[in-house]
Write a protein that holds these residues in place. Structure first.
Motif, PDB file in Angstrom:
ATOM      1  N   ALA A 164       0.836  -1.207   0.000  1.00 44.76           N
ATOM      2  CA  ALA A 164       0.000   0.000   0.000  1.00 44.76           C
ATOM      3  C   ALA A 164       0.869   1.255   0.000  1.00 44.76           C
ATOM      4  CB  ALA A 164      -0.921  -0.004   1.219  1.00 44.76           C
ATOM      5  N   LEU A 165       1.979   1.208   0.752  1.00 42.29           N
ATOM      6  CA  LEU A 165       2.902   2.344   0.767  1.00 42.29           C
ATOM      7  C   LEU A 165       3.576   2.514  -0.586  1.00 42.29           C
ATOM      8  CD1 LEU A 165       4.279   4.338   2.997  1.00 42.29           C
ATOM      9  CD2 LEU A 165       6.253   2.851   2.628  1.00 42.29           C
ATOM     10  N   VAL A 166       4.007   1.414  -1.186  1.00 40.98           N
ATOM     11  CA  VAL A 166       4.652   1.463  -2.502  1.00 40.98           C
ATOM     12  C   VAL A 166       3.724   2.103  -3.524  1.00 40.98           C
ATOM     13  CG1 VAL A 166       5.502   0.045  -4.416  1.00 40.98           C
ATOM     14  CG2 VAL A 166       6.187  -0.480  -2.056  1.00 40.98           C
ATOM     15  N   ALA A 167       2.455   1.698  -3.497  1.00 43.59           N
ATOM     16  CA  ALA A 167       1.492   2.261  -4.445  1.00 43.59           C
ATOM     17  C   ALA A 167       1.215   3.734  -4.154  1.00 43.59           C
ATOM     18  CB  ALA A 167       0.191   1.457  -4.379  1.00 43.59           C
ATOM     19  N   GLU A 168       1.095   4.076  -2.877  1.00 43.99           N
ATOM     20  CA  GLU A 168       0.767   5.460  -2.501  1.00 43.99           C
ATOM     21  C   GLU A 168       1.816   6.459  -2.986  1.00 43.99           C
ATOM     22  OE1 GLU A 168       0.030   8.171   1.551  1.00 43.99           O
ATOM     23  OE2 GLU A 168       0.208   5.976   1.699  1.00 43.99           O
ATOM     24  N   PHE A 169       3.097   6.089  -2.855  1.00 43.73           N
ATOM     25  CA  PHE A 169       4.159   7.031  -3.194  1.00 43.73           C
ATOM     26  C   PHE A 169       4.874   6.691  -4.509  1.00 43.73           C
ATOM     27  CE2 PHE A 169       3.752   7.548   1.434  1.00 43.73           C
ATOM     28  CZ  PHE A 169       3.570   8.928   1.493  1.00 43.73           C
ATOM     29  N   GLY A 170       4.367   5.723  -5.224  1.00 42.27           N
ATOM     30  CA  GLY A 170       4.964   5.386  -6.520  1.00 42.27           C
ATOM     31  C   GLY A 170       6.426   4.983  -6.407  1.00 42.27           C
ATOM     32  N   LEU A 171       6.710   4.035  -5.546  1.00 45.12           N
ATOM     33  CA  LEU A 171       8.094   3.680  -5.245  1.00 45.12           C
ATOM     34  C   LEU A 171       8.687   2.669  -6.223  1.00 45.12           C
ATOM     35  CD1 LEU A 171       7.803   3.322  -1.350  1.00 45.12           C
ATOM     36  CD2 LEU A 171       8.398   5.357  -2.688  1.00 45.12           C
TER      37      LEU A 171
END
Length: 352
Positions: A164-171
């Motif tokens: 979810a974090l990866v998707a949120e910040f486009g990592l």
């Protein structure tokens, strides 16, 4: 032993996690452990979820009345913060339990407050410092604290939280540098932002995530991010539940603190083999020194940027630091060992 833990903090930071670790270690060793804490706070919620007896009061001074009424049930009253130590020692003539205090800060006691702080410390039966740096002030005032370092333990990574974090910040496709620190002067977020701006002028293959928020430098930090044109690079991610999960995707963990008693967040990085770049503030020098990471002078954003670049680019240097750090954290910061060290001191007190 019957042990009461005191922690009245509102949120969930390093000291609260250490409180829960103590409780778990003491219970595993066969002792009865309970908690007195702030009503409705995260400390109460998490301790209750672990099956502990939790006693809640709404205002800090109410701890005094609670301890006066119920404190005699306990052999040890363990204050995990300076505030809770106040109420523990004020109620001591009534509860008559042994009072232990864990000092997790390294600040210098101001001259006008030495009498008050010294009085509290002298009425504690045991002062534990989480580092030699944290032990400095009690020693200066003529006391003899015991150093018991904070602990960290492996935990299962919540991959859904990470994704979810990866998707949120486009990592995706980016190298991830990060810190976990409140936006306060002691953590020096402005030097950190300047260092990231310098690094971003040299390369575009990374993003920086700043976990934590609130404090007297939050507005200045937001303004500096905007003024530096870092809105797509430096993300003020705020407080996140399960922040320990995010170490699993970090390429470098960074601390820019001016003051730090220990810097327990670097221990999470050590445990998950994330290389660390840090200022040499206080207890960070003890943790990150001896080749366990890259140490730079406090306030030096150029050295901080150079340290981050080296950790990203020098694979041999990175690997050596990571292995030293992992071996250190498993031997010196184990939860069970921390619990045993506390219990040995508690038994000594009761034996007296």
């Amino acid at each position: 032993m019957r042990i009461l833990q005191l922690n009245f903090e509102k949120g969930w930071r390093g000291g609260e996690r250490q409180t829960l670790y103590c409780m778990q270690a003491f219970r595993r060793a066969g002792h009865a452990v309970e908690l007195l804490t702030r009503a409705g706070g995260q400390m109460a919620e998490r301790a209750r979820a672990e099956g502990f007896a939790v006693h809640e009061v709404r205002r800090a001074p109410a701890q005094l009345a609670w301890l006066a009424r119920h404190g005699r049930r306990y052999d040890i009253i363990h204050a995990q913060t300076a505030n809770t130590l106040t109420w523990a020692v004020l109620a001591k003539p009534l509860h008559r339990a042994k009072v232990a205090f864990s000092r997790r800060t390294s600040f210098t006691v101001r001259p006008g407050e030495q009498w008050k702080t010294g009085w509290k410390w002298r009425h504690a039966d045991l002062i534990v410092a989480v580092s030699d740096m944290a032990a400095g002030e009690p020693r200066r005032l003529g006391l003899a604290p015991v150093v018991i370092r904070s602990a960290v333990e492996p935990r299962a990574i919540d991959q859904a939280n990470v994704q979810a974090l990866v998707a949120e910040f486009g990592l995706q496709g980016k190298r991830v540098l990060a810190t976990s620190a409140a936006l306060i002067q002691d953590k020096d977020p402005l030097t950190l932002i300047r260092a990231v701006a310098l690094l971003a002028g040299q390369r575009q293959d990374f993003v920086f995530l700043h976990f934590g928020g609130g404090g007297n430098r939050e507005q200045a930090a937001r303004e500096l991010v905007a003024a530096s044109g870092l809105q797509q690079v430096y993300h003020l991610a705020g407080f996140r539940r399960g922040v320990e999960d995010f170490y699993s995707i970090m390429d470098v963990f960074v601390m820019a603190s001016e003051e730090e008693a220990l810097g327990s967040s670097v221990l999470d990085a050590f445990l998950l083999r994330v290389p660390v770049v840090s200022t040499d503030a206080g207890g960070l020098r003890e943790s990150v020194g001896e080749g366990r990471g890259c140490l730079v002078p406090v306030g030096d954003h150029q050295a901080l940027a150079a340290g981050m670049a080296r950790m990203l680019d020098d694979a041999a240097y990175r690997a050596q630091a990571v292995e030293k750090a992992y071996a250190y954290v498993r031997s010196e910061h184990d939860v069970t060992q921390m619990g045993r060290r506390y219990l040995a001191q508690f038994e000594r007190l009761l034996g007296q």
